[in-house]
Design an enzyme around this catalytic site. Structure first.
Site, mmCIF file in Angstrom:
data_model
loop_
_atom_site.group_PDB
_atom_site.id
_atom_site.type_symbol
_atom_site.label_atom_id
_atom_site.label_comp_id
_atom_site.label_asym_id
_atom_site.label_seq_id
_atom_site.Cartn_x
_atom_site.Cartn_y
_atom_site.Cartn_z
ATOM 1 N N ASP A 1 22.997 11.372 -27.860
ATOM 2 C CA ASP A 1 22.553 10.430 -26.829
ATOM 3 C C ASP A 1 21.529 11.151 -25.959
ATOM 4 O OD1 ASP A 1 22.611 8.033 -25.214
ATOM 5 O OD2 ASP A 1 23.671 9.218 -23.711
ATOM 6 N N SER A 2 20.824 10.371 -25.139
ATOM 7 C CA SER A 2 19.893 10.983 -24.196
ATOM 8 C C SER A 2 20.629 11.835 -23.156
ATOM 9 C CB SER A 2 19.097 9.886 -23.491
ATOM 10 O OG SER A 2 19.980 8.948 -22.907
ATOM 11 N N TYR B 1 15.803 8.235 -21.569
ATOM 12 C CA TYR B 1 14.939 7.753 -22.654
ATOM 13 C C TYR B 1 14.490 6.301 -22.379
ATOM 14 C CZ TYR B 1 16.381 11.546 -25.917
ATOM 15 O OH TYR B 1 16.613 12.745 -26.554
ATOM 16 N N GLY B 2 15.244 5.631 -21.509
ATOM 17 C CA GLY B 2 15.144 4.180 -21.363
ATOM 18 C C GLY B 2 13.817 3.626 -20.898
ATOM 19 N N CYS C 1 22.688 6.355 -28.409
ATOM 20 C CA CYS C 1 21.733 5.844 -27.420
ATOM 21 C C CYS C 1 21.096 4.545 -27.937
ATOM 22 C CB CYS C 1 20.661 6.899 -27.200
ATOM 23 S SG CYS C 1 19.421 6.420 -26.009
ATOM 24 N N ASN C 2 21.228 3.482 -27.159
ATOM 25 C CA ASN C 2 20.643 2.193 -27.573
ATOM 26 C C ASN C 2 19.128 2.292 -27.660
ATOM 27 O OD1 ASN C 2 22.661 -0.491 -27.205
ATOM 28 N ND2 ASN C 2 23.386 1.428 -26.354
ATOM 29 N N THR C 3 18.520 3.002 -26.732
ATOM 30 C CA THR C 3 17.061 3.105 -26.723
ATOM 31 C C THR C 3 16.581 3.828 -27.981
ATOM 32 O OG1 THR C 3 17.186 3.211 -24.302
ATOM 33 C CG2 THR C 3 15.083 3.792 -25.317
ATOM 34 N N GLU D 1 25.678 6.441 -13.000
ATOM 35 C CA GLU D 1 25.631 7.912 -12.914
ATOM 36 C C GLU D 1 25.961 8.417 -11.508
ATOM 37 O OE1 GLU D 1 22.648 9.974 -15.069
ATOM 38 O OE2 GLU D 1 23.362 9.039 -16.923
ATOM 39 N N CYS E 1 23.426 -0.926 -23.816
ATOM 40 C CA CYS E 1 23.102 0.376 -23.218
ATOM 41 C C CYS E 1 24.408 1.149 -23.084
ATOM 42 C CB CYS E 1 22.473 0.177 -21.839
ATOM 43 S SG CYS E 1 22.199 1.725 -20.943
ATOM 44 N N THR E 2 24.324 2.446 -23.322
ATOM 45 C CA THR E 2 25.524 3.286 -23.314
ATOM 46 C C THR E 2 26.345 3.177 -22.029
ATOM 47 O OG1 THR E 2 24.030 5.034 -22.575
ATOM 48 C CG2 THR E 2 24.733 5.083 -24.887
ATOM 49 N N HIS E 3 25.664 2.993 -20.906
ATOM 50 C CA HIS E 3 26.354 3.043 -19.608
ATOM 51 C C HIS E 3 27.063 1.740 -19.222
ATOM 52 C CE1 HIS E 3 23.769 6.498 -19.390
ATOM 53 N NE2 HIS E 3 24.169 6.817 -18.169
#
Ligand code: DGL
Length: 264
Positions: free
Chosen positions: A10-11, A42-43, A73-75, A152, A184-186
């Protein structure tokens, strides 16, 4: 092959939502997690940059002899997966297809919302994956760039989050959607607030879906691990590890071993 680890990259820290899902669905597998914390986010970056970073990350994981790579990472999945699958021999899977398939399975109205980073939404990857399978589907998208910094900062509930959820998702209320993909991961950490706001809308979490997909791919390659033991986890990052370790506690609800710091 079977006893080699699965690589997840992931980023940064967000891919721990994918690690979490993989450890539940594939508890015997060893995992090497790589978070590119020196180059996150990365987004909002371009395709060529994300392709380059993702290639570096996989080269690192291959040095660790992984049997499969999950692009958490989705991006990176949206912008680099095709390229990566074309140049490496190891099975590489991303979150987009898995999330799109589940969304179609869950949707009656075929009106589906997708949220993600600016680059993920601009790529149109989720849309393409959905429309390819169901031409009649109507897709509504929204980039939600404030969600990642809020998560975050550990701010995942309460008035301020509710306001931002409303700001980004208000249009969906008028669109009669019955499924929303957390692209998105978050975003799984904001699931409760999103569910509260979009009552009755089914939430697809790409992190969980990719873990099921990983299991199917490993089974098809006869590469599942069968030993009767819990899998181990190793973590690597590209910047000093303190921030990562602190956020890991928020994402995993447990502490992790100190990550190794590497240059890629
Ligand atoms: N991991 C990214 C994603 O899922 C979010 C964080 C970033 O922008 O790097 O799209």
């Amino acid at each position: 092959m079977n006893n080699r680890p699965i690589g997840i990259f992931d980023s940064g820290v967000g891919g721990l939502t994918v690690l979490n899902a993989v450890t539940k669905i594939l508890p015997k597998e060893d995992i090497i997690y790589f978070g590119d914390t020196a180059r996150v986010p990365y987004g909002n970056k371009s395709k060529s940059t994300i392709v380059k970073f993702s290639t570096d990350n996989i080269l690192f994981l291959l040095r660790k002899k992984v049997k499969m790579v999950i692009v958490a990472c989705n991006t990176a999945s949206a912008l680099a997966l095709d390229y990566l699958q074309g140049i490496f021999n190891v099975p590489i899977i991303g979150v987009i297809e898995a999330g799109a398939v589940k969304a179609l399975e869950m949707s009656q109205s075929k009106k589906i919302a997708i949220i993600g980073t600016r680059s993920t939404i601009a790529s149109g990857s989720y849309e393409k994956a959905i429309v390819k399978r169901a031409k009649e589907a109507k897709v509504y998208t929204k980039a939600c760039p404030l969600f990642v910094p809020f998560v975050e900062e550990g701010i995942v509930k309460g008035k301020t989050v509710q306001r931002i959820v409303e700001m980004y998702l208000a249009d969906f209320k008028r669109s009669d959607i019955d499924v929303i993909i957390l692209g998105c991961t978050h975003y799984p950490l904001l699931k409760n607030e999103i569910a509260q706001y979009l009552k009755g809308v089914h939430i697809v979490d790409s992190a969980t879906e990719v873990a099921f997909h990983a299991k199917n791919v490993l089974a098809a390659h006869k590469s599942l691990r069968y030993e009767r033991r819990r899998g181990t986890q190793e973590f690597y990052v590209t910047d000093e590890p303190r921030g990562f370790m602190k956020l890991a506690t928020l994402f995993l609800k447990r502490q992790i071993k100190k990550p190794g710091v590497v240059n890629v």
